[in-house]
Motif scaffolding. Structure first.
Motif, PDB file in Angstrom:
ATOM      1  N   LYS A 224       0.825  -1.212   0.000  1.00 25.82           N
ATOM      2  CA  LYS A 224       0.000   0.000   0.000  1.00 25.82           C
ATOM      3  C   LYS A 224       0.860   1.263   0.000  1.00 25.82           C
ATOM      4  O   LYS A 224       0.474   2.288  -0.581  1.00 25.82           O
ATOM      5  CB  LYS A 224      -0.940  -0.001   1.207  1.00 25.82           C
TER       6      LYS A 224
ATOM      7  N   HIS B 130       3.907   1.647  -1.365  1.00 26.38           N
ATOM      8  CA  HIS B 130       4.616   1.846  -2.629  1.00 26.38           C
ATOM      9  C   HIS B 130       3.699   1.889  -3.848  1.00 26.38           C
ATOM     10  O   HIS B 130       4.123   2.341  -4.917  1.00 26.38           O
ATOM     11  CB  HIS B 130       5.661   0.749  -2.817  1.00 26.38           C
ATOM     12  N   ALA B 131       2.454   1.413  -3.700  1.00 20.85           N
ATOM     13  CA  ALA B 131       1.551   1.325  -4.846  1.00 20.85           C
ATOM     14  C   ALA B 131       1.323   2.675  -5.509  1.00 20.85           C
ATOM     15  O   ALA B 131       1.246   2.772  -6.740  1.00 20.85           O
ATOM     16  CB  ALA B 131       0.216   0.714  -4.415  1.00 20.85           C
ATOM     17  N   GLN B 132       1.235   3.723  -4.714  1.00 18.76           N
ATOM     18  CA  GLN B 132       0.969   5.053  -5.287  1.00 18.76           C
ATOM     19  C   GLN B 132       2.115   5.557  -6.151  1.00 18.76           C
ATOM     20  O   GLN B 132       1.942   6.466  -6.965  1.00 18.76           O
ATOM     21  CB  GLN B 132       0.685   6.051  -4.175  1.00 18.76           C
ATOM     22  N   TYR B 133       3.307   4.966  -5.986  1.00 14.91           N
ATOM     23  CA  TYR B 133       4.466   5.374  -6.781  1.00 14.91           C
ATOM     24  C   TYR B 133       4.736   4.403  -7.935  1.00 14.91           C
ATOM     25  O   TYR B 133       5.614   4.651  -8.761  1.00 14.91           O
ATOM     26  CB  TYR B 133       5.720   5.463  -5.905  1.00 14.91           C
TER      27      TYR B 133
ATOM     28  N   LYS C 144       2.028  -3.064 -15.565  1.00 12.87           N
ATOM     29  CA  LYS C 144       1.942  -1.608 -15.636  1.00 12.87           C
ATOM     30  C   LYS C 144       1.496  -1.164 -17.027  1.00 12.87           C
ATOM     31  O   LYS C 144       0.689  -0.239 -17.175  1.00 12.87           O
ATOM     32  CB  LYS C 144       3.300  -0.999 -15.293  1.00 12.87           C
TER      33      LYS C 144
ATOM     34  N   PRO D 261      -2.967  -2.824 -11.197  1.00  9.88           N
ATOM     35  CA  PRO D 261      -2.415  -2.310  -9.937  1.00  9.88           C
ATOM     36  C   PRO D 261      -1.023  -2.865  -9.662  1.00  9.88           C
ATOM     37  O   PRO D 261      -0.650  -3.930 -10.156  1.00  9.88           O
ATOM     38  CB  PRO D 261      -3.428  -2.780  -8.871  1.00  9.88           C
ATOM     39  N   TYR D 262      -0.272  -2.151  -8.827  1.00  2.75           N
ATOM     40  CA  TYR D 262       1.046  -2.600  -8.391  1.00  2.75           C
ATOM     41  C   TYR D 262       0.893  -3.542  -7.187  1.00  2.75           C
ATOM     42  O   TYR D 262       0.051  -3.283  -6.326  1.00  2.75           O
ATOM     43  CB  TYR D 262       1.904  -1.395  -7.995  1.00  2.75           C
TER      44      TYR D 262
END
Length: 342
Positions: A34, A36-39, A171, A176-177
């Motif tokens: 959670k 790192h997902a935003q990056y 990606k 999602p990551y």
């Protein structure tokens, strides 16, 4: 001997207690997905800081789950490399400090040796010797394993690791990551034959891998079929995911078959995050069956980074007297072949 294992090589904090007589006593895992997902990828500084926050609470939790006292712990094993140097230093500093405070030996463990030995945690572990396929986000390697510390590298990826290629394709497809598990899930809805991607380096001798060209082929296919306005539709995305997964799995299977033929060994183990891929397991089961061989792998929760594999690997070496000196070591790059045999 009861050994505390600490894993902090990347974006997961894993802690476990392994008893040389009773087996795995307890384990805990915290994932930073959670964060790192935003990056869209792992931010090393954020990973290090979160390991600092989570490691000690997880150690307390795992001791409580195991129902033991801290005084029962006879050794500490921590991941010393390969990995992100800042993240490694967190586990190394905590592991060494606890060892000195408790008066017990400590040992830095090779991350990939931990993965390689993870199938030993199962009820029916493989027997030496065997061929190991290590497939994760950072590594794709074929290894001839004669015993613990007796490793001969047969082949490895010359560029992207298989897991890294999965994440990058995820990606590209807007998943999602981390993308790898989502690519595998999406592939289940794909139609076979819609996209046939190359099986890189299978038309030449040798056991090395390369997935950068396959990644480029996927990017080219996406550009060719995407609508200029709406992009890919859901079925196209699923078909591409399936075509990509089939290419990676077929490539890995071909190289594994070659490695087993070259070494004359009939046992194959797969380890690392990508070893949880169900299609890979299915195809490799068929591959080893052709030579009357047998496939081994860890349960899914021990395929990704975890403390149990570090506790197990560390325990085997601590039992024969291997231990650290006073220096705290973290090695971002570290060859498996450099490890001492036991």
């Amino acid at each position: 001997m009861i050994v505390l294992g600490i894993e902090t090589s990347c974006d997961e904090t894993g802690v476990a207690l392994y008893d040389s007589e009773k087996g795995l006593l307890a384990d805990c895992l915290y994932s930073q997905i959670k964060i790192h997902a935003q990056y869209g990828g792992v931010i090393p500084e954020l990973a290090s800081r979160d390991h600092i926050r989570k490691t000690l609470p997880l150690i307390k939790e795992v001791v409580a789950k195991a129902g033991i006292q801290q005084s029962d712990i006879g050794g500490v094993a921590y991941t010393a490399g390969p990995g992100l140097v800042g993240a490694l230093l967190v586990g190394a500093a905590i592991g060494r400090s606890l060892g000195m405070g408790w008066g017990v030996p400590t040992l830095g463990v090779h991350h990939m040796e931990g993965h390689l030995l993870a199938p030993m945690l199962e009820a029916q572990p493989p027997e030496f010797p065997f061929v190991a396929l290590l497939v994760s986000g950072g590594h794709t390697q074929l290894v001839n394993v004669e015993g613990i510390g007796r490793y001969t590298l047969l082949g490895e990826s010359l560029d992207d690791a298989a897991g890294e290629a999965f994440d990058k394709v995820g990606k590209m497809l807007g998943l999602p990551y981390p993308g790898g598990p989502h690519v595998a899930k999406l592939a289940q809805q794909g139609v076979a034959g819609k996209f046939n991607f190359p099986r890189p380096m299978t038309n030449r001798p040798g056991l090395d891998f390369s997935f950068s060209g396959l990644k480029t082929a996927v990017r080219t296919a996406i550009a060719e079929v995407s609508d200029p306005v709406s992009g890919l539709d859901d079925q196209q995305r699923a078909d591409i995911a399936l075509g990509f997964e089939q290419a990676v799995v077929a490539t890995l299977a071909i190289k594994c078959a070659r490695a087993m033929q070259q070494t004359g060994l009939r046992s194959l183990i797969i380890a690392g995050g990508v070893s949880a891929n169900l299609k890979l397991r299915e195809v490799l089961e068929e591959t080893v069956a052709k030579s009357q061989g047998k496939l081994f792998y860890a349960q899914a929760r021990f395929c990704t980074d975890n403390g149990a594999m570090i506790a197990y690997a560390g325990c085997q070496r601590l039992l024969v007297g291997q231990q650290d000196d006073l220096e705290i070591r973290a090695q971002p790059r570290w060859s498996l072949e450099a490890l001492p045999a036991i």
